[in-house]
Design an enzyme around this catalytic site. Sequence first.
Site, PDB file in Angstrom:
ATOM      1  CG  HIS A 239      60.713  65.941  19.693  1.00 24.81           C
ATOM      2  ND1 HIS A 239      60.623  67.074  20.445  1.00 24.81           N
ATOM      3  CD2 HIS A 239      60.350  66.284  18.443  1.00 24.81           C
ATOM      4  CE1 HIS A 239      60.234  68.075  19.670  1.00 24.81           C
ATOM      5  NE2 HIS A 239      60.070  67.627  18.452  1.00 24.81           N
ATOM      6  CD  GLU A 489      57.248  73.508  13.933  1.00 20.80           C
ATOM      7  OE1 GLU A 489      57.444  72.391  14.397  1.00 20.80           O
ATOM      8  OE2 GLU A 489      58.183  74.282  13.615  1.00 20.80           O
ATOM      9  CG  ASP A 513      56.384  72.169  18.266  1.00 24.97           C
ATOM     10  OD1 ASP A 513      56.393  71.962  19.489  1.00 24.97           O
ATOM     11  OD2 ASP A 513      57.315  71.839  17.516  1.00 24.97           O
ATOM     12  CB  CYS A 560      54.809  67.183   8.581  1.00 21.26           C
ATOM     13  SG  CYS A 560      55.427  68.656   9.393  1.00 21.26           S
TER      14      CYS A 560
HETATM   15  C1  PEP Z   1      55.461  69.350  14.678  1.00 24.62           C
HETATM   16  O1  PEP Z   1      55.701  70.194  15.531  1.00 24.62           O
HETATM   17  O2  PEP Z   1      54.300  68.968  14.392  1.00 24.62           O
HETATM   18  C2  PEP Z   1      56.562  68.725  13.924  1.00 24.62           C
HETATM   19  C3  PEP Z   1      56.344  67.940  12.895  1.00 24.62           C
HETATM   20  O3  PEP Z   1      57.822  68.948  14.378  1.00 24.62           O
HETATM   21  P1  PEP Z   1      58.437  68.178  15.649  1.00 24.62           P
HETATM   22  O4  PEP Z   1      57.470  67.122  16.092  1.00 24.62           O
HETATM   23  O5  PEP Z   1      59.736  67.608  15.221  1.00 24.62           O
HETATM   24  O6  PEP Z   1      58.585  69.269  16.661  1.00 24.62           O
HETATM   25 MG    MG Z   2      57.700  70.943  15.740  1.00 23.98          MG
END
Ligand code: PEP
Ligand code: MG
Length: 654
Positions: A239, A489, A513, A560
């Site tokens: 993150h 995810e 994820d 995403c």
């Molecule tokens: C993901 O897991 O791809 C996602 C967009 O969520 P995050 O990166 O915030 O865990």
């Molecule tokens: Mg995620």
Amino acid sequence: MDKLLNDIAPASTTDVAEEKTVDTGTEIAPGAEAAPESDPVTLGGTAVSPGAAFGHAQMFAEGELEIPHFTIEKTQTRAEFTRLRAAVHTVDKEFGELIAELNREEDAPTEAIAFLELHRQLLNDDSIISETQDIIRERLINAEWALSLKLEDIRRSFEEIDDDYLADRIDDIAQVIERVQRVLSGRRRPADTVSRMMSESSVILVAEDFSPADILILKRRQDISITGLIIEKGAATSHSSILARSLEIPTLVNVSNACEVIQTDDVLLMDADKGIVIVNPQKDGMPQMSERIRKMNAVRLRQRKLKATHCVTADGCAVSLLANLALPEDAKEAMSNGADGVGLFRSEFLFMNRPNFPSEDEQFETYTRVVKAMRGKIVTIRTMDLGGDKLPSREALESIGEDPDKPIANPSLGRRAIRFSLSHTDVFLTQLRAILRAGATGRVRLLVPMLSWMTEADIVLSYVRRAQEELKDRGVKYAENIQIGGMVEVPSAALCLKQFLKRLDFVSVGTNDLIQYLLAVDREDPDVGYLYDPLHPAVLSMLYNCINTAHRAGKEISVCGEAAADPVFAFLLLGMGLRHFSMESARLLPIKEFMLAANAQDATALMRRIHRAHTIQDIRKHILEYFADHDELAAGFAASQVLCARPWQSFKDA
Ligand code: PEP
Ligand code: MG
């Protein structure tokens, strides 16, 4: 053929690191031993954000950017006022001294003096001080915190301003306020660093590690003008790295020994595309670097012109490009990069770096700010994805009865995201009410992170209904038919997607994820980073099935995760039939430029070939062969990271 494939493969960060890295740990690399201290040393790392940068190193110590937050007793308000006024006085004196010093220098730039005088004027604006005092009095909080709230207030009023010059003055106000905050909290940098940071924009920040909370603070700090970021630890999909990418500056993570080798003020030449940083480079490398920086700027300028162009592939296939946001302020950047909407607003960042949870009103205000800034475009708000590495403060956790010191064996498999929300339903309901209220002001969708059980989706739907009833009883306006989506995810959600889609209006695939859970590779752990491969046949087949399942159910599906922002991977997704992509704003225009030149039918044909391949080597071979024949996609191909050679790729099996 193998030679051809090697020649056309994009520069791999792993390759570069292996070829060029000088291991400055216990063993000194040949040649470095006898060299004088200032001789160049090259370190290798993993690129998180591309580009080249040149500047002086500034070491970053943990906690340096934090502003203390605490509440006070009513009887302490006067003392807090005095602290505030004393800090303002100190900063005023500093400005006076700096201006006098510059006036004494013959060749002092007049802009620097004018800049300091403007800041001094802003500092002495009585309304800022008196209104901050009002906040201290009303909310019974410390002066540093009250100043942050005041700044937020001013930022909001500046959002209404159409004049670019005036709107930019918010940055000056922020710098002044943050300077006062630093004096208040006793965290002042040495004077030379402060003045250098003010007058130059060539600082490369070097840190052992950055938490998402650190980067958030960095995002909000206006007085640090950094051109590059070097992180000794870290993994590309953590993150922190995702947030660092949104800073839009070249960033390298996993740079071994960075904090040992680099010292504040060292000259650094950083080439994130090649995954290297040269410490104290020799002068003869400079002209090439400035030429590269010039070329990169020219590319940016060219891409800027695509802002208003519809994203349609060369063979006429419309694609929507949405933005991922971490903070409400990011909406401005999404708009200036031509986003078709917000595909993912990571709301959890509103819950961090503070001693309490945001109230319904505060959240409502924040969400409506994003809705307003996006001017009628869709805004997808993800409910808080807290837990794992995204933790609220100790005080906030204690306020909901959590023990912040309780050890958690596997945070990313623990009470994260929707699991956290469903174990703190008051906090969850507060957030749902705020999102529903924001939904009455524009096109808002609600997105639920990390679903793994259908029951979770059912419970969420019942909480949404309950939140709607509560708002109805209060006579408050809310979205009656809000679209509710889920993030895919966890592999269980991907495998049961058909059932989930009976409950959900849309889905968004979080590949960051999904890959972590499908391949059992911790996305935060650089030691297993080489196993984290979006091209794994299991990942491709899972994505392909999800896209088909959603299309058969007539529901929208987007991706995403970071993979959607990689040109080559985005091409594969296009070939799987994906039409909605969500990514950091900085990636929108490069991906749009790539899509405009891409052919969706070719992508489908390539995916068909890949589908029949069984090993990672064959998959790579098909991709490389296709791109070798398509010069119009060369720039995107060169920027892609997914094809980086990984150590096990010489093995027979994937
Ligand atoms: C993901 O897991 O791809 C996602 C967009 O969520 P995050 O990166 O915030 O865990
Ligand atoms: Mg995620």
